[in-house]
Design a protein around this motif. Structure first.
Motif, short mmCIF file in Angstrom:
data_model
loop_
_atom_site.label_atom_id
_atom_site.label_comp_id
_atom_site.label_asym_id
_atom_site.label_seq_id
_atom_site.Cartn_x
_atom_site.Cartn_y
_atom_site.Cartn_z
N ARG A 216 0.83 -1.21 0.00
CA ARG A 216 0.00 0.00 0.00
C ARG A 216 0.87 1.27 0.00
O ARG A 216 0.50 2.27 -0.59
N GLN A 217 2.02 1.21 0.69
CA GLN A 217 2.95 2.34 0.66
C GLN A 217 3.30 2.66 -0.79
O GLN A 217 3.31 3.82 -1.21
N ARG A 220 -0.12 3.74 -2.88
CA ARG A 220 -0.90 4.90 -2.47
C ARG A 220 -0.03 6.12 -2.18
O ARG A 220 -0.45 7.25 -2.35
N ILE A 221 1.21 5.88 -1.72
CA ILE A 221 2.05 7.01 -1.31
C ILE A 221 3.14 7.29 -2.35
O ILE A 221 3.28 8.41 -2.82
N PRO A 224 1.84 7.47 -6.80
CA PRO A 224 1.18 8.69 -7.28
C PRO A 224 2.14 9.88 -7.37
O PRO A 224 2.01 10.72 -8.25
N PHE B 113 1.87 13.71 3.28
CA PHE B 113 1.77 13.22 1.90
C PHE B 113 1.19 14.34 1.04
O PHE B 113 0.01 14.67 1.15
N HIS B 115 0.26 14.72 -1.99
CA HIS B 115 -0.76 14.50 -3.01
C HIS B 115 -2.11 14.13 -2.39
O HIS B 115 -3.07 13.89 -3.10
N LEU B 116 -2.16 14.06 -1.07
CA LEU B 116 -3.41 13.75 -0.38
C LEU B 116 -3.86 14.98 0.40
O LEU B 116 -3.02 15.73 0.91
N GLU B 124 -5.64 7.74 6.00
CA GLU B 124 -4.89 6.69 5.32
C GLU B 124 -4.43 5.56 6.24
O GLU B 124 -4.73 4.38 6.00
N ALA B 128 -5.61 1.76 6.26
CA ALA B 128 -4.70 0.80 5.64
C ALA B 128 -4.06 -0.12 6.67
O ALA B 128 -3.85 -1.30 6.40
#
Ligand SMILES: Nc1ncnc2c1ncn2[C@@H]1O[C@H](COP(=O)(O)OP(=O)(O)OP(=O)(O)O)[C@@H](O)[C@H]1O
Ligand SMILES: [Mg+2]
Lengths: 337, 264
Positions: A216-217, A220-221, A224, B113, B115-116, B124, B128
């Motif tokens: 997921r790192q 999602r991080i 992107p 982060f 982009h969030l 997150e 997660a």
């Protein structure tokens, strides 16, 4: 030409007006009512006009020189054979891109993995497939059946469960897609890896400190953010693949360039048919470039404090500002005498 | 789960226990046998000159840095290893990641982060790592943003915030996992002086509500006001520790005196 006639009439100035522009007693309040005349740029205009004249000459030549043979161009530009050939070109580009980037992502992940074996294999893959010219590789895959007549599944170095003829499986199109994909993967791998290593190490560390699972790192991080670096280079690759598909003409696959060659081989009209191919390549590249713009914009979320407007928004803003732009211009030109 | 036995004088085991930590980078020995006990609900402030190993200590506590020797236990759970009989087995990454959800970490340069959105930054990890339902995580996140005074910034992107606001979001992000202990590595040293106060206020508020914290900082005033224990580190060892009134005002060690003379 004097700049002061109008204003002098509107607002009487003292006799020693010349001193007024420089002296310490420059009265800023007095300037409030004056009209502003924009600076003129005669050389900018001259250079612009000269360039336009040259362009017009060239366009005139395109239109009037019978060698370009626009009538033939028009006939073939939308001919069925050409449209089918474009379909083939797009098909090859799509398969090559998908195969190339999927495989490339895998190779990039291997090169970034903690396993020395995977890293070395990935490095070797990139090394080999960047070294072999695409055309050599294509001809090679085309002739694969010469090397391996049959292809079987089974336990490595052990018994095989089933096999088939290579010729039947890997036709010309299959060989082309395989060659393009493998070639593309080597470049895609490096582009993806470049994007990933450009993401600040602190991002991954923060994600790890929050206990976010490794997969997921990445998804999602890291990815992107890496996309911002990957996209421009990846778009370059897709566009050069689009044009690169023209080398598969060596395998007599009916893509755009091969088809135009066939036609001018028959009709002898080389130049107009080359123009047909050229214009179509430009059109397709333009479509891809527009797509690139919007995909990049999507991944730019949060990258800037205020995101720049889209071209559409920019045009709209320009149209709205037109009344404001024309008004002062009209006034200043009226102010000159 | 393994416990390092022995309980504190008050009867309750300390929330964080560090024993004999050693860490070298190449030939540079950065930690040379660090021991530390942090009682539950207390605030420990770590002071020390640059390069004394403060960041390395914090990073070792949540296993961002692997240790050469020594052990860390949080709430009785050994970090990074599992004991079976007379052996210690290194944990798999997935296990370490699970343990880290109990340890909040606030970085010097925020590491939000970009982009969030602020809200997504907070949602997150609970979703997660702890598999919380998204709606529940959002509700918790909004409450936390309220708490750090940024309820109106939920939809903003981190780059649209000031440094102080970003660090407050980073604190809220760490709190979203409801950690047993919060580690701060110089949370205010990337900030302009006028923004330091708003971040320290949030940390003080957490201290009052009984959050266990280890704070590396150069803000002596903050240490005096908030710390239950001040730890002075130099050269990879704890030189002196005790209540702020002792360590800051009547230091016993010459090295502590010399350091305080420079920063006060
Ligand atoms: N990954 C690394 N590789 C090599 N040396 C390192 C690494 N991390 C830290 N060091 C070194 O370890 C020493 C201690 O670093 P650390 O970051 O723990 O100090 P610090 O007490 O936090 O200092 P500061 O107050 O400046 O943040 C420094 O000399 C640093 O250069
Ligand atoms: Mg540090």
């Amino acid at each position: 030409m004097t700049l002061t006639t109008d204003t002098a009439a509107a607002r009487p100035r003292p006799a020693a007006a010349a001193d007024h522009d420089h002296g310490h007693d420059l009265d800023l309040d007095e300037l409030a009512g004056l009209r502003t005349v924009p600076a003129r740029h005669p050389w900018r205009w001259a250079a612009g006009i000269a360039a336009l004249v040259v362009l017009a000459q060239f366009a005139h030549g395109l239109a009037t020189n019978p060698g370009w043979d626009w009538a033939t161009f028009r006939v073939y530009f939308t001919a069925d054979t050409i449209l089918q050939a474009i379909g083939r070109t797009l098909e090859l580009t799509a398969y090559g891109t998908v195969l190339g980037f999927l495989l490339g992502a895998g190779v990039a992940a291997m090169r970034l993995s903690r396993s020395a074996v995977l890293r070395s294999i990935a490095w070797a893959y990139v090394w080999v497939f960047r070294s072999i010219p695409l055309i050599v590789q294509l001809v090679f895959w085309f002739n694969l059946s010469y090397l391996y007549k049959r292809f079987g599944f089974g336990i490595p170095f052990g018994p095989t469960f089933g096999d088939f003829e290579t010729v039947g499986v890997l036709g010309a199109l299959g060989a082309a897609v395989l060659g393009l994909g493998l070639h593309q993967a080597a470049f895609a791998a490096e582009i993806i890896r470049g994007g990933i290593i450009a993401v600040d190490a602190g991002q991954r560390e923060a994600a790890a400190a929050l206990g976010i699972p490794r997969w997921r790192q990445a998804r999602r991080i890291v990815l992107p953010q890496a996309m911002r670096g990957i996209l421009p280079a990846a778009a370059n690759e897709v566009i050069s693949l689009l044009k690169g598909t023209s080398v598969v003409y060596v395998m007599a696959i009916g893509e755009l360039f091969y088809q135009t060659q066939v036609i001018y081989g028959r009709t002898g009209r080389v130049v107009p048919l080359l123009m047909v191919a050229t214009v179509w390549y430009v059109v397709l590249t333009t479509v891809l470039s527009i797509g690139q713009y919007y995909v990049e914009r999507h991944f730019a979320r949060g990258a800037q404090r205020t995101p720049p407007p889209t071209p559409l928004q920019r045009v709209r803003a320009f149209v709205h500002s037109l009344p404001d732009r024309t008004r002062p211009a009209a006034r200043t030109s009226g102010g000159q005498s | 789960m393994t416990t390092l036995t022995k309980t504190g004088p008050a009867g309750a085991a300390p929330m964080v226990r560090v024993r004999g930590l050693h860490k070298s980078f190449g030939r540079l020995e950065v930690l040379r046998g660090v021991d530390l006990d942090v009682p539950a609900g207390s605030v420990t402030v770590v002071l020390g000159p640059s390069g004394s190993g403060k960041s390395t200590l914090l990073r070792a506590i949540n296993h961002l840095e692997k240790l050469d020797r020594g052990h860390v236990a949080i709430d009785g759970e050994l970090i990074g290893y599992r004991r079976a009989g007379d052996r210690l087995y290194e944990l798999k990454e997935r296990e370490v990641l699970r343990q880290r959800t109990g340890i909040g970490f606030v970085f010097q340069n925020f590491n939000l982060f970009p982009h969030l959105t602020v809200l997504e930054n907070l949602v997150e990890a609970p979703v997660a790592a702890l598999r919380r339902p998204r709606a529940e995580a959002r509700a918790t996140a909004l409450a936390l943003l309220e708490r750090v005074g940024l309820a109106d910034k939920a939809a903003a992107y981190p780059r649209q915030l000031s440094g102080g606001q970003q660090q407050r979001v980073a604190i809220a992000r760490a709190l979203a996992l409801e950690p047993k202990v919060l580690l701060f590595d110089e949370p205010t040293s990337a900030l302009d002086p006028e923004l330091v106060g708003e971040v320290l206020d949030v940390i003080k508020d957490l201290a009052r509500s009984g959050t266990t914290m280890i704070v590396v900082t150069h803000e002596i005033g903050f240490a005096r006001e908030v710390a239950d224990t001040v730890v002075f580190m130099d050269g990879g060892v704890v030189v002196e520790q005790g209540p702020p009134a002792e360590v800051l005002d009547r230091p016993r060690q010459e090295r502590t005196r010399a350091f305080l003379a420079k920063v006060l």
